[in-house]
Scaffold this active site. Sequence first.
Site, PDB file in Angstrom:
ATOM      1  N   ASP A 125       0.832  -1.196   0.000  1.00 16.76           N
ATOM      2  CA  ASP A 125       0.000   0.000   0.000  1.00 16.76           C
ATOM      3  C   ASP A 125       0.871   1.251   0.000  1.00 16.76           C
ATOM      4  OD1 ASP A 125      -2.481   1.135  -0.135  1.00 16.76           O
ATOM      5  OD2 ASP A 125      -3.223   0.222   1.712  1.00 16.76           O
ATOM      6  N   ARG A 176      -2.192  -0.676  -8.524  1.00 10.55           N
ATOM      7  CA  ARG A 176      -3.483  -0.103  -8.150  1.00 10.55           C
ATOM      8  C   ARG A 176      -3.368   1.413  -8.324  1.00 10.55           C
ATOM      9  NH1 ARG A 176      -4.636  -0.429  -2.074  1.00 10.55           N
ATOM     10  NH2 ARG A 176      -5.333  -2.565  -2.422  1.00 10.55           N
TER      11      ARG A 176
END
Length: 303
Positions: A125, A176
């Site tokens: 992330d 992402r």
Amino acid sequence: MSLFNTLMASAVALAPRALVRKISRRYIAGDTVADAIERVAALNAAGFAATVDVLGETTESLPQADATTREYLNVLEAIAREGLRANISVKPTALGLLLDEAHCERKFECLLDAAKAYSIFVRMDMEDASCTQREIDLLLRLKSRGYGNAGLVLQAYLKRTDADIASLLGAHENLRICKGIYVEDREHLVKNAWRDRRAINPHFLRHVASCFDGGTFVGVATHDEELVDEVTALARHRQVPPTAFEFQMLLGVHESLRDRLLKEGYAVRIYVPYGKDWYGYSMRRIKENPRIAGYLLRALLTR
């Protein structure tokens, strides 16, 4: 961003913890691995994939980073044992990035080795701008040592993403793209992003197009329905196969859009956080993106 959402964010920030806890149950699976696995199984049964996140970031000690690593190992084992369609999402600061980069890297290697044995993907992330370069460098070092089951998140509201994405594209890569939720200094942000999140949309779409052009699998992480429609139109125009991308959404947020996309035949992955840091996560999400407060409180009022 509407005045309603901004007011709701302020109101929730002042609300009793019990109310925040009640709201959080919509978008946090619970306190334990078992809670998360139960929610993921239900999502899988409904047609959705999932990514599991252990709540807590910016760990204060290396033993805490080690404990988080063990928790993620438990998650990986449970996903494999139950045969779930799920991967994991890990914040490097939760593994000690800001305390000891070498230690953090070893913890990531531990997770990637376990995940590889189970054929599970690990999403690194992205965090605030002070961590961006460290996290890109960390990913590239890991990939240089053969860890192909890892991918990163890029934030479309950062100016630097245009340059960053070039080194991360490739036929076997997985990114992402999100708008970005951290409160950053204006100098880091694309024009007007600090006052109108719709100003991020052209940049977001351009980064998704770069992934399409480079053959990079892309997770399209947004709840912006207008932007979602632009992505699907782009995919149709460029004849991008549905296996080349997926939509990614937060648990409990804009479920009508989530359901619509699944019904239209698109792959949808739901971000499933769990853990004891539910209050901190709730407050960060609401503060960083008041639109979420609007979704959640509207849903609460109509239950």
